[in-house]
Scaffold this motif. Sequence first.
Motif, PDB file in Angstrom:
ATOM      1  N   GLU A  73      10.754  -1.657  20.817  1.00 30.94           N
ATOM      2  CA  GLU A  73       9.546  -2.356  20.384  1.00 30.94           C
ATOM      3  C   GLU A  73       9.229  -2.048  18.929  1.00 30.94           C
ATOM      4  O   GLU A  73       8.779  -2.923  18.178  1.00 30.94           O
ATOM      5  N   SER A  74       9.454  -0.817  18.504  1.00 27.96           N
ATOM      6  CA  SER A  74       9.221  -0.469  17.096  1.00 27.96           C
ATOM      7  C   SER A  74      10.153  -1.247  16.187  1.00 27.96           C
ATOM      8  O   SER A  74       9.752  -1.712  15.108  1.00 27.96           O
ATOM      9  N   THR A  75      11.398  -1.414  16.597  1.00 25.63           N
ATOM     10  CA  THR A  75      12.346  -2.203  15.801  1.00 25.63           C
ATOM     11  C   THR A  75      11.884  -3.641  15.664  1.00 25.63           C
ATOM     12  O   THR A  75      11.926  -4.232  14.573  1.00 25.63           O
ATOM     13  N   LYS A  76      11.415  -4.225  16.755  1.00 24.60           N
ATOM     14  CA  LYS A  76      10.936  -5.615  16.694  1.00 24.60           C
ATOM     15  C   LYS A  76       9.717  -5.739  15.787  1.00 24.60           C
ATOM     16  O   LYS A  76       9.586  -6.710  15.029  1.00 24.60           O
ATOM     17  N   LEU A  77       8.816  -4.767  15.824  1.00 26.38           N
ATOM     18  CA  LEU A  77       7.616  -4.837  14.982  1.00 26.38           C
ATOM     19  C   LEU A  77       7.977  -4.725  13.500  1.00 26.38           C
ATOM     20  O   LEU A  77       7.401  -5.420  12.651  1.00 26.38           O
ATOM     21  N   ILE A  78       8.926  -3.857  13.174  1.00 23.97           N
ATOM     22  CA  ILE A  78       9.355  -3.744  11.771  1.00 23.97           C
ATOM     23  C   ILE A  78      10.007  -5.034  11.316  1.00 23.97           C
ATOM     24  O   ILE A  78       9.782  -5.504  10.185  1.00 23.97           O
TER      25      ILE A  78
ATOM     26  N   LYS B  61       0.851  -1.185   0.000  1.00 21.24           N
ATOM     27  CA  LYS B  61       0.000   0.000   0.000  1.00 21.24           C
ATOM     28  C   LYS B  61       0.892   1.242   0.000  1.00 21.24           C
ATOM     29  O   LYS B  61       1.930   1.273   0.658  1.00 21.24           O
ATOM     30  N   LYS B  62       0.456   2.241  -0.746  1.00 22.57           N
ATOM     31  CA  LYS B  62       1.208   3.485  -0.778  1.00 22.57           C
ATOM     32  C   LYS B  62       0.973   4.263   0.506  1.00 22.57           C
ATOM     33  O   LYS B  62      -0.062   4.138   1.149  1.00 22.57           O
ATOM     34  N   LEU B  63       1.953   5.118   0.823  1.00 22.13           N
ATOM     35  CA  LEU B  63       1.877   5.902   2.048  1.00 22.13           C
ATOM     36  C   LEU B  63       0.722   6.888   1.933  1.00 22.13           C
ATOM     37  O   LEU B  63       0.679   7.718   1.013  1.00 22.13           O
ATOM     38  N   GLY B  64      -0.236   6.780   2.823  1.00 22.06           N
ATOM     39  CA  GLY B  64      -1.399   7.635   2.808  1.00 22.06           C
ATOM     40  C   GLY B  64      -2.678   6.925   2.437  1.00 22.06           C
ATOM     41  O   GLY B  64      -3.773   7.437   2.690  1.00 22.06           O
ATOM     42  N   GLU B  65      -2.565   5.741   1.820  1.00 15.84           N
ATOM     43  CA  GLU B  65      -3.772   4.980   1.485  1.00 15.84           C
ATOM     44  C   GLU B  65      -4.440   4.410   2.732  1.00 15.84           C
ATOM     45  O   GLU B  65      -5.660   4.260   2.776  1.00 15.84           O
ATOM     46  N   MET B  66      -3.658   4.073   3.712  1.00 18.40           N
ATOM     47  CA  MET B  66      -4.165   3.517   4.957  1.00 18.40           C
ATOM     48  C   MET B  66      -3.863   4.484   6.106  1.00 18.40           C
ATOM     49  O   MET B  66      -3.017   5.372   5.974  1.00 18.40           O
ATOM     50  N   PRO B  67      -4.565   4.344   7.247  1.00 13.91           N
ATOM     51  CA  PRO B  67      -4.261   5.197   8.396  1.00 13.91           C
ATOM     52  C   PRO B  67      -2.797   5.064   8.813  1.00 13.91           C
ATOM     53  O   PRO B  67      -2.142   4.058   8.523  1.00 13.91           O
ATOM     54  N   PRO B  68      -2.255   6.080   9.468  1.00 12.82           N
ATOM     55  CA  PRO B  68      -0.837   6.018   9.872  1.00 12.82           C
ATOM     56  C   PRO B  68      -0.554   4.782  10.722  1.00 12.82           C
ATOM     57  O   PRO B  68      -1.316   4.446  11.635  1.00 12.82           O
ATOM     58  N   HIS B  69       0.558   4.138  10.411  1.00 12.83           N
ATOM     59  CA  HIS B  69       0.928   2.919  11.141  1.00 12.83           C
ATOM     60  C   HIS B  69       2.404   2.649  10.892  1.00 12.83           C
ATOM     61  O   HIS B  69       2.969   3.030   9.856  1.00 12.83           O
ATOM     62  N   LEU B  70       3.022   1.997  11.865  1.00  8.70           N
ATOM     63  CA  LEU B  70       4.425   1.603  11.700  1.00  8.70           C
ATOM     64  C   LEU B  70       4.591   0.628  10.543  1.00  8.70           C
ATOM     65  O   LEU B  70       5.609   0.642   9.844  1.00  8.70           O
ATOM     66  N   PHE B  71       3.575  -0.206  10.317  1.00  5.15           N
ATOM     67  CA  PHE B  71       3.638  -1.154   9.202  1.00  5.15           C
ATOM     68  C   PHE B  71       3.629  -0.430   7.860  1.00  5.15           C
ATOM     69  O   PHE B  71       4.183  -0.926   6.879  1.00  5.15           O
ATOM     70  N   GLY B  72       2.979   0.745   7.800  1.00  5.44           N
ATOM     71  CA  GLY B  72       2.985   1.512   6.562  1.00  5.44           C
ATOM     72  C   GLY B  72       4.384   1.989   6.207  1.00  5.44           C
ATOM     73  O   GLY B  72       4.792   1.933   5.034  1.00  5.44           O
ATOM     74  N   ILE B  73       5.140   2.477   7.192  1.00  4.81           N
ATOM     75  CA  ILE B  73       6.529   2.883   6.944  1.00  4.81           C
ATOM     76  C   ILE B  73       7.370   1.678   6.514  1.00  4.81           C
ATOM     77  O   ILE B  73       8.162   1.761   5.565  1.00  4.81           O
ATOM     78  N   ALA B  74       7.208   0.533   7.216  1.00  2.00           N
ATOM     79  CA  ALA B  74       7.986  -0.660   6.871  1.00  2.00           C
ATOM     80  C   ALA B  74       7.645  -1.148   5.465  1.00  2.00           C
ATOM     81  O   ALA B  74       8.539  -1.538   4.701  1.00  2.00           O
ATOM     82  N   ASP B  75       6.364  -1.131   5.104  1.00  2.00           N
ATOM     83  CA  ASP B  75       5.962  -1.564   3.773  1.00  2.00           C
ATOM     84  C   ASP B  75       6.519  -0.629   2.711  1.00  2.00           C
ATOM     85  O   ASP B  75       7.013  -1.083   1.661  1.00  2.00           O
ATOM     86  N   ASN B  76       6.442   0.686   2.934  1.00  2.00           N
ATOM     87  CA  ASN B  76       6.987   1.642   1.978  1.00  2.00           C
ATOM     88  C   ASN B  76       8.487   1.488   1.830  1.00  2.00           C
ATOM     89  O   ASN B  76       9.035   1.609   0.724  1.00  2.00           O
ATOM     90  N   CYS B  77       9.150   1.212   2.927  1.00  2.00           N
ATOM     91  CA  CYS B  77      10.600   0.988   2.899  1.00  2.00           C
ATOM     92  C   CYS B  77      10.943  -0.252   2.066  1.00  2.00           C
ATOM     93  O   CYS B  77      11.864  -0.238   1.242  1.00  2.00           O
ATOM     94  N   TYR B  78      10.173  -1.327   2.263  1.00  2.00           N
ATOM     95  CA  TYR B  78      10.434  -2.592   1.549  1.00  2.00           C
ATOM     96  C   TYR B  78      10.204  -2.441   0.046  1.00  2.00           C
ATOM     97  O   TYR B  78      11.040  -2.840  -0.781  1.00  2.00           O
ATOM     98  N   PHE B  79       9.069  -1.860  -0.341  1.00  3.83           N
ATOM     99  CA  PHE B  79       8.766  -1.761  -1.766  1.00  3.83           C
ATOM    100  C   PHE B  79       9.567  -0.655  -2.449  1.00  3.83           C
ATOM    101  O   PHE B  79       9.769  -0.704  -3.670  1.00  3.83           O
TER     102      PHE B  79
ATOM    103  N   ILE C 180      15.107   4.996  13.887  1.00  7.46           N
ATOM    104  CA  ILE C 180      14.129   5.106  14.964  1.00  7.46           C
ATOM    105  C   ILE C 180      14.794   5.850  16.109  1.00  7.46           C
ATOM    106  O   ILE C 180      15.765   5.364  16.702  1.00  7.46           O
ATOM    107  N   SER C 181      14.290   7.036  16.420  1.00  5.95           N
ATOM    108  CA  SER C 181      14.930   7.881  17.421  1.00  5.95           C
ATOM    109  C   SER C 181      13.905   8.294  18.458  1.00  5.95           C
ATOM    110  O   SER C 181      12.690   8.178  18.267  1.00  5.95           O
ATOM    111  N   GLY C 182      14.416   8.817  19.569  1.00  5.05           N
ATOM    112  CA  GLY C 182      13.564   9.247  20.661  1.00  5.05           C
ATOM    113  C   GLY C 182      14.278   9.081  21.989  1.00  5.05           C
ATOM    114  O   GLY C 182      15.377   8.517  22.068  1.00  5.05           O
TER     115      GLY C 182
END
Length: 1141
Positions: free
Chosen positions: A138-143, A97-115, A128-130
Amino acid sequence: MVILQQGDYVWLDHRTGREFDVPVGAVVKLCDSGHIQLVNYKCSSTHQKETGILRNLLIRYNDRVIYTYTGSILIAVNPYQLLPIYTADQIRHYTNKKLGEMPPHLFGIADNCYFSMQRNNKDQCCIISGESGAGKTESTKLILQFLAAISGQHSWIEQQVLEANPILEAFGNAKTIRNDNSSRFGKYVDIHFNKRGAIEGAKIEQYLLEKSRVCRQVREDQQNKFLYHAIDYGDGNCTVCEGRNDMKEYSSILSAMKVLMFTDTENWEISKLLAAILHMGNLRFEARTLKNLDTCVVVGSPALAKAATLLEVDPQDVMTCLTTRTLITRGESVSTPLSVEQGLDVRDAFVKGIYGRLFVWIVDKINAAIYRAPSTENKTVRRSIGLLDIFGFENFTINSFEQLCINFANENLQQFFVRHVFKLEQEEYNLEDINWQHIEFTDNQDALDMIAIKPMNIISLIDEESKFPKGTDATMLNKLNSQHKLNTNYIPPKHSHETQFGIQHFAGVVHYETRGFLEKNRDSLHSDIIQLVHSSKNKFIKQIFQADVAMGMETRKRSPTLSNQFKRSLELLMRTLSVCQPFFVRCIKPNELKKPMMFDRGLCVRQLRYSGMMETIRIRRAGYPIRYTFAEFVDRYRVLMPGVKPAYKQEDLRGTCQHIVASVLQRDDDWQIGKTKIFLKDHHDMQLEIERDKAITDKVILIQKTVRGQKERTNFLRVRKAVTLIQRIWRGYISRKHYTVMRAGFLRLQALYRSRKLYLAYQASRTRITLLQAWCRGFLVRQTSSKCFHAVLTVQAYARGMIARRLFKHLRLERERRLEAKRQRLAEEEQLRNQMTARRARAEAERKHQELLAQLDQEQKEREQAERDETRRKKELLEQMEREKQEPVNDSDMVDKMFGFLGSANSLPNLEGEAPEGFEDLEKVPKQFEEVIDEPLPLPDDEEEDLSEYMFAKFAATYFQGNATHTYIRRPLKQPLLFHEDEGDQLAALAVWITVLRFMGDLPEPKYHISISKGSEKIPVMTKIYETLGKRTYKRELQALQVDDEVRHSTTDVQKRNSVRHKLVSLTLKKKSKITEEMTRRLTDSDYSLQGNSMLEDRPTSNLEKLHFIIGNGILRPALRSVQGKCIIVGILELLNVHFI
């Protein structure tokens, strides 16, 4: 004066004067109490003020929506609770899915990165900073889980990559005041993909493990997690982290280590080193004074001994290493004592050295399992996605050297973010000469230059002072003050006695405590510790210290410092990130208490400010994040305009791009064309991609339609050709089949005609033959009947003659008896006449004559009755024999019947029962032999057989062990007479001796009785023997014994009776026993119990069981198969065979 109406939205300013206070959004409502309700803002890109951004994050956080997009940057607020938004369904929804087609989610960034990696064929990275506790780990593990899921292979290497993270967390993470699972090291996970997009390996780089936490922690903190997991798994008595199960996590870590090829030996060695670290922490030092020098000793020797045992070194060497230091001056070694503080420092350095090198070894072990080197044969370049999970910005009450390094790394990441988002983008706008208004942003380059880039920076000054032998923390602080006191980012101490200095970081001011700076920066072990490790017998600790042991003393002095190593690692990391296309995830910590649904506005706005999110939103809103070169744009979107040639065939690429954009996006839209690139917004790229997908879909449908039509036509022609061929073959087949049927019919007709003709001829011949047979059979029957008739007549003649002769003989005997009786009557009458008158004499003689005749008749009747009884008895005997043949043989009754004369289990010694049938003559001892019955039997003559080689005295002197001889022994046997190596054979020999004594009646049975299973009595004796000893084990010996028996049975009875074996059997079976009453009493009273033979000491046994045990151990047991034992047992068997026959 401002007039408000019901429903108006307003901002309420608290005006408390604090730095991070922001106005609060509210709505005006008409109510008596003057109630103010918060505004329920939705997500909008027009919120440029930080108050609007914060308000938006708050509303979404209260709705449990923790993710928000700012362009391609994801803001993630830590919920501090589990949310059901990471399921497999969510992974499927966000895939491709393209960025913006779905609600914001960590999976959206990971999917955009992969494709993006697959589409652009370029390496990607996700930064991932903070702050600490914001949720980076936890974000790293989810990606990682998302990438493993969408690769679609579910292979072993994917499982290994996923299982590497729990192991690294166990050894590198810890519980802190601000975070229950704080990463105390940085890691960069580089995931490698093949050309199909499947994971084929990974590599992990680690940065600056915080080893000081192994030695000491602040209150409510923990050491590294694995130590607590192991302790809780062992005794459960340790600090508990709320919401975590240490035992369960420890089991998960062990299973993960098995997946990553950690052997059981390596796990055990790791546990030993960790246990040694814990025991080293229990050491207590006591101050002493020796020769006016401050010294120390280790008290509490159990912990020292345990640690030395686990490290496999001498405890005294450990004591010496911790309390003294060896210095080499001018080729001579001098040992100086250490004070308590110095001893504690040495212990802490040793423990940190062990744990740090163990962690590096674990990372190398994981990389050895998951890293696959690129193949030299395959020319295709594999792509990768890097995940950076590094320690967040930290500002504690007391900050040390580790916090300086951690914040230095965060400064580098912030500069990378600023450079990528602000600097490079605006520089590119200026170079391309597009219409752009410059956006101001906060740049932390000055602070970064002061820390590590410009000459005489803080890191270089710390390194320089660490290399001086007399350098101290105070001299280092003086140099920092003199060099950077005029820098606005440097905050010097307020007075000369203060040991802290401050740095103005991008996230705020942090004050660092300089005590221990130089020692931590040196991160070296003195020669005594290296020598102690070298003397260890533990190969594992030598392996992890291999580089230190191999490095000489001079080389160790020139080894790089910890800050220098960390600086080089960060430079390599930045160089790696610079060649990748980055994706940013900004993690926000909502509160310091780690509580769910609690939003600290001041804390969140502080993080938004120093992370530059305001400027990011402005540049994302005003900028052009999508940029293509003219050639790339034409090649990708030329499908939107028919007739456009590829880029390499065109001259005016800029004009072609304008035509394509104008036709799709309209001319007045916000897009620009530079000198070499075209600049688009995010929604422009989405619209172009949608139109491109539609155009490609139409072209694909057209191609599919054409290809499918051609395929169907080709298929039709092929099918028609096949049908024609099938028809031709079928018609030929049908014709051949019809011909075959007709031919078979004619052949059948011919066969019927010929068979009919042959049938008639056969019937005529059969009639003639039948008539001839009737005549011949009649002749033969008549001839046979005549012969049988004559034979019957002959048999009848002979039978009648025999009957007549027998009757004649009987009558003749009767006549002779009557004549004899008549003669006796006449003689008596003549004799009685002299005594009485003739008449009386005749009458008396007649009377006696009649009595004699009556007596003769009576005798005749008795003889006939005796003959009838004899005939009936023989008939009954035959019937009984037939019945006995049909009944099964009871082995136990047979043995008891044969050996019943030996006495029952309760009989007294020398009081045997009656002799068996056939041996009654042995009971009847002639009087002349009663006195000499106990004398030995006379030996056979020399002519019969030479018995010199069978002399018992000779055999006893040769083979008996101990003091045993051939003479009578009064004491009981405590060991076998013959030597046996196996203890089981010795026990078996004694058991056979006891069983023989009980079998012969010389030793009584036990007094109590245990019932014997009835079923066991019906089992044949040889079956019990084979079941006890095994048919396969003694099959060869049993066959040999049977062959010997067959040879012995083939000899004549005379030779058998004259052999020595027969005499030995006779001696064994004679009624009188040669064992005296005293010996019987001693056997009864002595301890003859045998271990392992409970049958002989617990219950009485039948003769069949005794025979079973003697045969099974005396013959079939190879070690007990002696000459005498074989002779005795074979004699018993021969006696059984004779009885059976």
